[in-house]
Design a protein around this motif. Structure first.
Motif, short mmCIF file in Angstrom:
data_model
loop_
_atom_site.label_atom_id
_atom_site.label_comp_id
_atom_site.label_asym_id
_atom_site.label_seq_id
_atom_site.Cartn_x
_atom_site.Cartn_y
_atom_site.Cartn_z
N CYS A 89 -4.59 9.69 -0.72
CA CYS A 89 -4.91 8.63 -1.68
C CYS A 89 -4.04 7.42 -1.42
N VAL A 90 -4.32 6.33 -2.14
CA VAL A 90 -3.48 5.14 -2.04
C VAL A 90 -3.40 4.46 -3.40
N SER A 119 0.64 5.02 0.06
CA SER A 119 -0.27 6.15 0.25
C SER A 119 0.46 7.44 -0.13
N HIS A 165 -4.50 9.53 9.51
CA HIS A 165 -4.66 10.64 8.58
C HIS A 165 -4.61 11.92 9.39
N VAL A 171 -1.93 10.35 4.91
CA VAL A 171 -2.49 9.01 5.10
C VAL A 171 -1.34 8.01 5.23
N TYR A 220 0.86 -1.18 0.00
CA TYR A 220 0.00 0.00 0.00
C TYR A 220 0.90 1.23 0.00
#
Length: 349
Positions: free
Chosen positions: A121-122, A109, A190, A175, A107
């Motif tokens: 976002c990711v 981000s 976040h 994030v 992931y």
């Protein structure tokens, strides 16, 4: 290899932090001719991968890539970015990546910036080569609704309303995912100024408008850290992905204070409960490290140490950070010494 000299030893009251110097600087490549900063770092199969914010003139950001053979040696650097703007929300840039691996998936981000709004976002990958953008994982609500909802959750820091512009979308960035599920749920930090908050969901598709309304109506219980000490009087925000230790989740984050010279960004540290990260166990009452050398004090933005990635080798914790919003530097500290010092500053209720 980064050159290390004795004068680059930085000492705070109880912890020795070694400032190892600049690891990566801007180049004459068009996509990174204004600066490189704020890297995501992950080690996989003995290889250290670094994804960094690359800025070209005009403040347009993409994500560059380099490979490290050890914590302080760059062995390969790509000539082109690996993640670029491709939609309206990130038209001005993709910024400030962090990366973890959860259930076999990476992931990454980042912040999407359209020239006006900055939103978390990711993107995801199985091989660290090909990334697919999932998109926004933060709420798209205006400040008026935010204020109306969170005031129903109890008394909170009034600085949460400092940026209330009523008709504009709430800025929500930084994030940062935890490196594993917590109680079966995906968890990420976040940042809505001035503090750091936590989201836990079964799946990212659960992040619906209805979810966010419920979240804000109970906002107070989702706050992980708010500004507390003198070095974070302006606001704080996420830094590196949390590190799991026997004492709790070690969180290296950034803190900001306002001075006559402008904002000063420093690296800070806290411990959070393993099963409930909204429970703060301990926090350093002083910066872990702060700007003191020229590469940290003078740059695109002066007086900035902005930590975003870590690597652990034995007991040594290497912390990678943006220096003056222009270069990437690295510092190291004893993980056991840092944890021990944090526990001396256990939060009292």
């Amino acid at each position: 290899m980064v050159n290390f000299t004795k004068k680059e030893l930085a000492r705070n009251p109880m912890i020795t932090v070694r400032k190892l110097g600049v690891l990566l600087s801007k180049s004459d490549r068009t996509f990174e001719n204004e600066g490189v900063l704020n890297p995501a770092v992950i080690e996989e199969d003995g290889v250290i991968h670094m994804f960094y914010r690359a800025v070209r003139r005009g403040n347009h950001s993409t994500i560059g890539y380099c490979r490290l053979s050890d914590p302080t040696t760059v062995s390969e650097r790509f000539d082109q970015p690996v993640l670029v703007p491709d939609n309206a929300s990130d038209s001005q840039g993709v910024e400030d990546p962090r990366i973890v691996k959860i259930d076999g998936t990476f992931y990454l981000s980042y912040t999407a910036y359209d020239g006006y709004q900055a939103m978390g976002c990711v993107a995801m990958s199985e091989d660290l080569k090909h990334f697919r953008k999932y998109g926004l994982v933060v709420p798209q609500v205006n400040y008026k609704d935010f204020r109306n909802w969170v005031t129903q959750s109890g008394k909170i820091n009034l600085k949460y309303f400092r940026f209330d512009q009523c008709s504009t979308v709430l800025w929500d960035k930084n994030v940062i995912f935890f490196p594993r599920r917590i109680n079966g749920k995906l968890a990420f930090l976040h940042r809505i100024r001035p503090g750091i908050q936590l989201v836990m969901v079964d799946d990212l598709n659960d992040l619906t408008p209805e979810f966010w309304k419920r979240y804000f109506l109970d906002f107070k219980k989702h706050i992980v850290l708010d500004p507390a000490a003198s070095h974070e009087t302006s606001y704080i925000g996420g830094g590196c992905p949390p590190i799991e230790t026997n004492s709790g989740w070690l969180v290296i984050y950034h803190s900001v204070r306002d001075t006559i010279e402008g904002f000063i960004y420093v690296a800070s540290a806290a411990l959070l409960d393993i099963d409930d990260p909204t429970n703060e166990i301990a926090r350093l009452p002083y910066p872990l490290f702060e700007p003191e050398f020229d590469w940290e004090k003078r740059g695109e933005v002066n007086n900035v140490c902005f930590p975003t990635g870590t690597i652990i080798r034995g007991d040594e914790l290497y912390i990678y950070y943006g220096a003056a919003d222009e270069q990437i530097a690295v510092a190291s500290v004893s993980l056991s010494q840092l944890t021990e010092e944090l526990l001396k500053n256990h939060k009292t209720t």
